[in-house]
Design a protein around this motif. Sequence first.
Motif, PDB file in Angstrom:
ATOM      1  N   PHE A 291       0.938  -1.741  -0.512  1.00 15.01           N
ATOM      2  CA  PHE A 291       0.046   0.012   0.119  1.00 15.01           C
ATOM      3  C   PHE A 291       0.305   0.803   0.437  1.00 15.01           C
ATOM      4  O   PHE A 291       0.333   2.224   0.412  1.00 15.01           O
ATOM      5  N   THR A 292       1.799   1.128  -0.723  1.00 14.24           N
ATOM      6  CA  THR A 292       2.628   2.631  -0.937  1.00 14.24           C
ATOM      7  C   THR A 292       2.612   2.478  -2.380  1.00 14.24           C
ATOM      8  O   THR A 292       2.522   2.169  -3.765  1.00 14.24           O
ATOM      9  N   PRO A 293       2.495   4.099  -3.012  1.00 17.77           N
ATOM     10  CA  PRO A 293       2.605   3.992  -3.834  1.00 17.77           C
ATOM     11  C   PRO A 293       3.724   3.869  -4.868  1.00 17.77           C
ATOM     12  O   PRO A 293       3.713   3.310  -6.281  1.00 17.77           O
ATOM     13  N   VAL A 294       4.923   3.904  -4.647  1.00 19.90           N
ATOM     14  CA  VAL A 294       6.062   3.598  -5.357  1.00 19.90           C
ATOM     15  C   VAL A 294       6.219   2.118  -5.684  1.00 19.90           C
ATOM     16  O   VAL A 294       6.491   1.635  -6.746  1.00 19.90           O
ATOM     17  N   CYS A 295       6.200   1.264  -4.459  1.00 20.98           N
ATOM     18  CA  CYS A 295       5.644  -0.183  -4.205  1.00 20.98           C
ATOM     19  C   CYS A 295       4.922  -0.476  -5.508  1.00 20.98           C
ATOM     20  O   CYS A 295       4.985  -1.266  -6.522  1.00 20.98           O
ATOM     21  N   THR A 296       3.509  -0.003  -5.856  1.00 21.27           N
ATOM     22  CA  THR A 296       2.938  -0.178  -6.205  1.00 21.27           C
ATOM     23  C   THR A 296       3.040  -0.120  -7.614  1.00 21.27           C
ATOM     24  O   THR A 296       2.821  -0.868  -9.021  1.00 21.27           O
ATOM     25  N   THR A 297       3.904   0.786  -8.387  1.00 18.48           N
ATOM     26  CA  THR A 297       4.437   1.063  -9.811  1.00 18.48           C
ATOM     27  C   THR A 297       4.543  -0.433 -10.074  1.00 18.48           C
ATOM     28  O   THR A 297       5.098  -0.809 -10.957  1.00 18.48           O
ATOM     29  N   GLU A 298       5.876  -0.300  -9.277  1.00 18.33           N
ATOM     30  CA  GLU A 298       7.035  -1.407  -9.270  1.00 18.33           C
ATOM     31  C   GLU A 298       6.110  -2.950  -9.704  1.00 18.33           C
ATOM     32  O   GLU A 298       6.146  -3.470 -10.413  1.00 18.33           O
ATOM     33  N   PHE A 299       4.939  -3.166  -8.586  1.00 17.15           N
ATOM     34  CA  PHE A 299       4.099  -4.686  -9.110  1.00 17.15           C
ATOM     35  C   PHE A 299       3.414  -4.926  -9.973  1.00 17.15           C
ATOM     36  O   PHE A 299       3.793  -5.931 -10.680  1.00 17.15           O
ATOM     37  N   ILE A 300       2.918  -2.985 -10.171  1.00 16.49           N
ATOM     38  CA  ILE A 300       2.336  -3.260 -11.588  1.00 16.49           C
ATOM     39  C   ILE A 300       3.514  -3.792 -12.989  1.00 16.49           C
ATOM     40  O   ILE A 300       2.836  -4.290 -14.040  1.00 16.49           O
ATOM     41  N   ALA A 301       4.676  -2.793 -13.451  1.00 18.68           N
ATOM     42  CA  ALA A 301       5.561  -3.234 -14.044  1.00 18.68           C
ATOM     43  C   ALA A 301       5.982  -4.686 -13.606  1.00 18.68           C
ATOM     44  O   ALA A 301       5.853  -5.172 -15.157  1.00 18.68           O
ATOM     45  N   PHE A 302       6.635  -4.838 -12.049  1.00 18.79           N
ATOM     46  CA  PHE A 302       6.551  -6.776 -12.845  1.00 18.79           C
ATOM     47  C   PHE A 302       5.426  -7.136 -13.557  1.00 18.79           C
ATOM     48  O   PHE A 302       5.784  -8.826 -14.063  1.00 18.79           O
ATOM     49  N   ALA A 303       4.069  -7.216 -12.624  1.00 16.08           N
ATOM     50  CA  ALA A 303       2.881  -8.086 -13.604  1.00 16.08           C
ATOM     51  C   ALA A 303       3.157  -8.263 -15.012  1.00 16.08           C
ATOM     52  O   ALA A 303       3.129  -9.381 -15.851  1.00 16.08           O
ATOM     53  N   GLY A 304       3.539  -6.582 -15.854  1.00 16.67           N
ATOM     54  CA  GLY A 304       3.854  -6.500 -16.985  1.00 16.67           C
ATOM     55  C   GLY A 304       4.304  -7.530 -17.813  1.00 16.67           C
ATOM     56  O   GLY A 304       4.300  -7.737 -18.805  1.00 16.67           O
ATOM     57  N   ALA A 305       5.782  -7.451 -16.880  1.00 18.68           N
ATOM     58  CA  ALA A 305       6.897  -8.593 -17.507  1.00 18.68           C
ATOM     59  C   ALA A 305       6.871 -10.052 -17.324  1.00 18.68           C
ATOM     60  O   ALA A 305       7.565 -10.492 -17.985  1.00 18.68           O
ATOM     61  N   ALA A 306       6.014 -10.340 -16.432  1.00 20.68           N
ATOM     62  CA  ALA A 306       5.605 -11.639 -15.707  1.00 20.68           C
ATOM     63  C   ALA A 306       5.554 -12.710 -16.851  1.00 20.68           C
ATOM     64  O   ALA A 306       6.467 -13.887 -17.272  1.00 20.68           O
ATOM     65  N   SER A 307       4.801 -12.631 -18.638  1.00 26.10           N
ATOM     66  CA  SER A 307       4.560 -13.093 -18.979  1.00 26.10           C
ATOM     67  C   SER A 307       6.075 -13.985 -20.199  1.00 26.10           C
ATOM     68  O   SER A 307       6.627 -15.028 -20.714  1.00 26.10           O
ATOM     69  N   ASP A 308       6.840 -12.120 -20.246  1.00 25.38           N
ATOM     70  CA  ASP A 308       8.211 -12.477 -20.385  1.00 25.38           C
ATOM     71  C   ASP A 308       9.088 -12.971 -20.376  1.00 25.38           C
ATOM     72  O   ASP A 308       9.931 -14.075 -20.969  1.00 25.38           O
TER      73      ASP A 308
END
Length: 217
Positions: free
Chosen positions: A48-65
């Motif tokens: 529930f912190t903003p920078v970490c949220t952006t990182e998790f969204i980006a990691f999720a986007g890279a997960a399939s690759d």
Amino acid sequence: MSDTTASVGLPRLNAPAPAFTAKTTHGDRSLADYEGKWLVLFSHPSDFTPVCTTEFIAFAGAASDLQAMNCELLGLSIDSIYSHIAWTRNIADKFGVEIPFPIIEDLKMNVARAYGMIHEGASDTSAVRATFVIDPEGVLRAMLYYPMSNGRSIPEIVRLVTAMQASDANGVATPAGWQPGDDAIVSPPKTIAAAASREGEGFKYTDWYYSTRPLAA
């Protein structure tokens, strides 16, 4: 969360990664579960912190690759399973992004301490933004640390895994900013005789210590 880890102290490159068993949002996980696969283990300061949220969204986007490269993701913070679940549900609700990888509950900081994720002066009670790349043999191959205030470049982490896999498969090094399709660096010669003959060996020659070659597609 298990009370024990198989290693203490700071991790070292090209040494076995510290073993662990931990509770995660996808059930219990251990380092042994990832044998035969690459693993990106990364920590974040808090749910529930903003920078970490952006990182998790980006990691999720890279997960399939990453999965296509035989590489899995595993997150960690010193928060409870319930906090992780609530946060990932919030990300899905507010940002429309599902988090597909497990997140370790590390309330006792066992994994965080084994991997050197706790840095005095940054925070004594939160893991810093640390990223560890572990190869299929369980060897720690790369470590990246970021400050609390600045998010990671997830494309760079994907690029790094790609580059290490290319190096392992071809016995080469890769230059700064290397991308698939770029030439790779041939290992420099180790004797005077080998240095003298390097120019005629068919590589793209600049000098005896710097030659490159393309990699097979």
